[in-house]
Design a protein around this motif. Structure first.
Motif, short mmCIF file in Angstrom:
data_model
loop_
_atom_site.label_atom_id
_atom_site.label_comp_id
_atom_site.label_asym_id
_atom_site.label_seq_id
_atom_site.Cartn_x
_atom_site.Cartn_y
_atom_site.Cartn_z
N ILE A 144 0.83 -1.21 0.00
CA ILE A 144 0.00 0.00 0.00
C ILE A 144 0.86 1.26 0.00
O ILE A 144 0.58 2.21 -0.72
CB ILE A 144 -0.97 0.00 1.21
N ALA A 145 1.93 1.26 0.77
CA ALA A 145 2.82 2.43 0.81
C ALA A 145 3.44 2.68 -0.56
O ALA A 145 3.52 3.83 -1.02
CB ALA A 145 3.91 2.23 1.86
N ILE A 146 3.86 1.62 -1.23
CA ILE A 146 4.46 1.76 -2.56
C ILE A 146 3.40 2.14 -3.59
O ILE A 146 3.62 3.01 -4.44
CB ILE A 146 5.18 0.45 -2.96
N ARG A 147 2.24 1.52 -3.49
CA ARG A 147 1.14 1.84 -4.41
C ARG A 147 0.78 3.32 -4.31
O ARG A 147 0.57 3.98 -5.34
CB ARG A 147 -0.08 0.98 -4.06
N ASP A 148 0.75 3.85 -3.10
CA ASP A 148 0.43 5.27 -2.91
C ASP A 148 1.44 6.18 -3.60
O ASP A 148 1.08 7.22 -4.15
CB ASP A 148 0.33 5.61 -1.43
N ILE A 149 2.71 5.78 -3.60
CA ILE A 149 3.73 6.56 -4.30
C ILE A 149 3.44 6.58 -5.79
O ILE A 149 3.51 7.63 -6.43
CB ILE A 149 5.14 5.99 -4.00
N PHE A 150 3.11 5.42 -6.35
CA PHE A 150 2.76 5.36 -7.78
C PHE A 150 1.54 6.25 -8.06
O PHE A 150 1.56 7.06 -8.99
CB PHE A 150 2.45 3.92 -8.21
N ASN A 173 1.33 10.37 -10.75
CA ASN A 173 0.78 10.72 -12.06
C ASN A 173 -0.72 10.45 -12.06
O ASN A 173 -1.14 9.30 -11.90
CB ASN A 173 1.48 9.90 -13.15
N GLU A 174 -1.50 11.47 -12.30
CA GLU A 174 -2.96 11.32 -12.25
C GLU A 174 -3.51 10.50 -13.42
O GLU A 174 -4.65 10.05 -13.37
CB GLU A 174 -3.65 12.67 -12.17
N VAL A 216 0.71 3.93 -18.08
CA VAL A 216 0.50 5.33 -18.45
C VAL A 216 0.38 5.35 -19.97
O VAL A 216 1.25 4.82 -20.66
CB VAL A 216 1.67 6.23 -17.97
N SER A 217 -0.69 5.94 -20.48
CA SER A 217 -0.96 5.99 -21.93
C SER A 217 -0.85 4.60 -22.55
O SER A 217 -0.22 4.40 -23.58
CB SER A 217 0.02 6.94 -22.61
N ASP A 218 -1.46 3.62 -21.88
CA ASP A 218 -1.48 2.22 -22.34
C ASP A 218 -0.12 1.54 -22.39
O ASP A 218 0.03 0.48 -22.98
CB ASP A 218 -2.17 2.09 -23.70
N VAL A 223 7.17 7.00 -14.36
CA VAL A 223 5.92 7.60 -14.85
C VAL A 223 6.16 8.79 -15.79
O VAL A 223 5.26 9.17 -16.53
CB VAL A 223 4.98 8.03 -13.71
N ASN A 224 7.36 9.33 -15.78
CA ASN A 224 7.63 10.52 -16.58
C ASN A 224 8.55 10.27 -17.77
O ASN A 224 8.95 11.20 -18.45
CB ASN A 224 8.20 11.63 -15.70
#
Length: 119
Positions: A28-34, A38-39, A54-56, A117-118
């Motif tokens: 959960i802690a790691i998931r929250d970071i993800f 990025n929305e 992200v973007s498929d 994510v970027n």
């Protein structure tokens, strides 16, 4: 914990919680970071773990093992990793093994998730 819009993600998280509260807390802690990173991130269940797109494009995932949680980065070989924290030697993928909460900070999880994510 943020509830997912996907039932299979919620079912997966419930399963992990019923097996190991320690693994669940790490996941959960790691998931929250993800999720915070990025929305446009979309989560799903694949390959026995929680994956993020992200973007498929699959950017990474979190996998729960008996003694640790592994964070897999699809293009981790392209990341800036001056301290050689990422593990793995394949052409593209790299991972981090997380054994306890302190590992999340010590292994710069936010930094690597940001790159995932970027990119």
């Amino acid at each position: 914990m943020n509830i997912s819009t996907r039932d299979k993600v919620n079912d997966f998280l419930s399963d992990i919680q019923s097996i190991s509260s320690e693994q669940f807390d790490l996941l959960i802690a790691i998931r929250d970071i993800f999720i915070r990173s990025n929305e446009e991130l979309v989560e799903d269940i694949k390959y026995g773990g929680l994956v993020f797109n992200v973007s498929d494009a699959l950017i990474g995932g979190i996998y729960s093992y008996k003694k640790h949680v592994s964070i897999e980065f699809s293009n981790g070989a392209d990341f800036i990793d001056n301290d050689s924290i990422l593990e793995g030697g394949g052409k593209k993928r790299r991972h981090l093994q997380i054994y306890e909460n302190d590992d999340i900070v010590q292994k710069n999880v936010e930094y690597f998730v940001s790159q995932a994510v970027n990119n």
